[in-house]
Design an enzyme around this catalytic site. Sequence first.
Site, PDB file in Angstrom:
ATOM      1  N   GLU A 184       0.825  -1.211   0.000  1.00 26.43           N
ATOM      2  CA  GLU A 184       0.000   0.000   0.000  1.00 26.43           C
ATOM      3  C   GLU A 184       0.852   1.250   0.000  1.00 26.43           C
ATOM      4  O   GLU A 184       1.205   1.761   1.076  1.00 26.43           O
ATOM      5  CB  GLU A 184      -0.923   0.025   1.223  1.00 26.43           C
ATOM      6  CG  GLU A 184      -2.029  -1.003   1.178  1.00 26.43           C
ATOM      7  CD  GLU A 184      -2.971  -0.935   2.376  1.00 26.43           C
ATOM      8  OE1 GLU A 184      -2.703  -0.176   3.333  1.00 26.43           O
ATOM      9  OE2 GLU A 184      -3.989  -1.656   2.343  1.00 26.43           O
ATOM     10  N   GLU A 272      -6.304  -7.239  -0.671  1.00 26.25           N
ATOM     11  CA  GLU A 272      -6.530  -7.164   0.779  1.00 26.25           C
ATOM     12  C   GLU A 272      -7.809  -6.381   1.031  1.00 26.25           C
ATOM     13  O   GLU A 272      -8.046  -5.352   0.406  1.00 26.25           O
ATOM     14  CB  GLU A 272      -5.356  -6.450   1.478  1.00 26.25           C
ATOM     15  CG  GLU A 272      -5.544  -6.344   2.994  1.00 26.25           C
ATOM     16  CD  GLU A 272      -4.463  -5.496   3.677  1.00 26.25           C
ATOM     17  OE1 GLU A 272      -3.268  -5.755   3.481  1.00 26.25           O
ATOM     18  OE2 GLU A 272      -4.866  -4.561   4.404  1.00 26.25           O
TER      19      GLU A 272
END
Length: 465
Positions: A184, A272
Amino acid sequence: MKKRTKLTVCAAALIVGSLFAKGMQSKGQAADHRDLSDADKVQTASPSVTGALHVEGTQLCGSDGKPVQLRGISTHGIGWFPDYINEECFAQFRNEWNANLIRLAMYTAENAGYCTDGDKEYLKSLVRRGVECATQNDMYVIIDWHILSDNNPNDHVEEAKAFFEEMSSAYADADNVIYEICNEPNGSASWQDVKDYAGQIIPVIRSHEKDAVIIVGTPNWCQFVDQAAADPITGYDNLMYALHFYAATHKEDLRARMGAAVDAGLPVFVSEYGICDASGNGALDIEQANAWVDAMNARGISYAMWNLSNKDESSSILKASCTKTSGFETEDLNPGGQWLRGMLKGELPDPEQIREAEKEVSGALTLMQDGIEITAVVKNSWEAEGQKVYQYDLTLKNTGASDVEQWAVDLTFDGAVKLSDGWNGDYTADGTSLHITSKDYNGKIPAGGSVIDIGFIVSGGTISM
Ligand code: IDC
């Protein structure tokens, strides 16, 4: 092996039937993204059946060109929770939960992270063990370079190159390994930063592995897929772009952004997601979680839920009290784990059922008074002057057909109750009773509505039913 494959196919055929019936009623676009005649293959993908994956348009496909959808679970940080990387554990997800995907999250910077103070050889041995367990169980597996507090992937680009060089040469012949090159990107890391980084890592992987699917993270914790859609990486096949959501935080807006990115031609992979809030903790939002699953299924998008561990947070699928590392039973599962198991097996769990499970885990009590359902949770407890002190949080739900203008509730304790603080209500303690009435600003509860955040601190006993 044969037997298992057969069972999986039957179970999944049922699932897909119901999911598609639903998806088609509410959304017309499923047909744009995959061929419905392939529906019974979509979620039954496994390396032995669907082989090496590739991307066609926006869709992940098997070696025969037919759409596949990967659905499964992400580990927590493998360095912190290594014990779940075992064959029996993965076998249960494959055979009983109908998962075909495991994601191995290897933190790069947090606490003993790979690029900070972690033991690189040990962490790589865990990744290898994870790939092996997934392979033994006929599952696809994502190797996730889990950047987070190191918000810009360029911070550790050299380590990333060496890592992916080693992994992609080790798995050059494997059909089931997917590379996620930066979990991320966040903070000030821009899409251009990510592109610069990807431009260095992808060629390293491609030098060994010409076709493997590579997932590229997008800025702002994988929410800015629109930026990737506007300016995708060119020159390579089989790239996908990550979108991550946490259902109690990210709702319709992010779902719309996901849909728009796919419509613009971006292959999206939800590598995710959580069904709690973005902290990885807090209450689950099952309505939103189910809406996300519908949206992802309607577009054939693959997904992995955070996280496989017993850490004391609501995103963990296991209860903190569960010390098993395989063979999980219902009583071992957190509400989120129960939701995941039901969802993967083809039934989107009923929100009420999961809320009941949440209450049980949090030790919440529910009582009815005059059409008002009172839910009381002990938020905190401690000792003061030799006495146990409890902080309670109440939610009041009007289950009647008409609005309540002012509410009053009476709670009975198992000892003489002493009030030391209270908010969002007027309180009177009398013997074993605590009487609470509404404030002028929170008296009204519309039919079906709720009032939250009524809290107080007491000693002398706990609420008895
Ligand atoms: C969280 C874990 C938590 C841990 C924290 C920092 O659940 O136990 O202390 O990371 O290491 C993400 C990240 C993921 C986060 C998760 C929840 O990819 O690492 O895990 N989350 O905050 N993005 C959005 C949410």
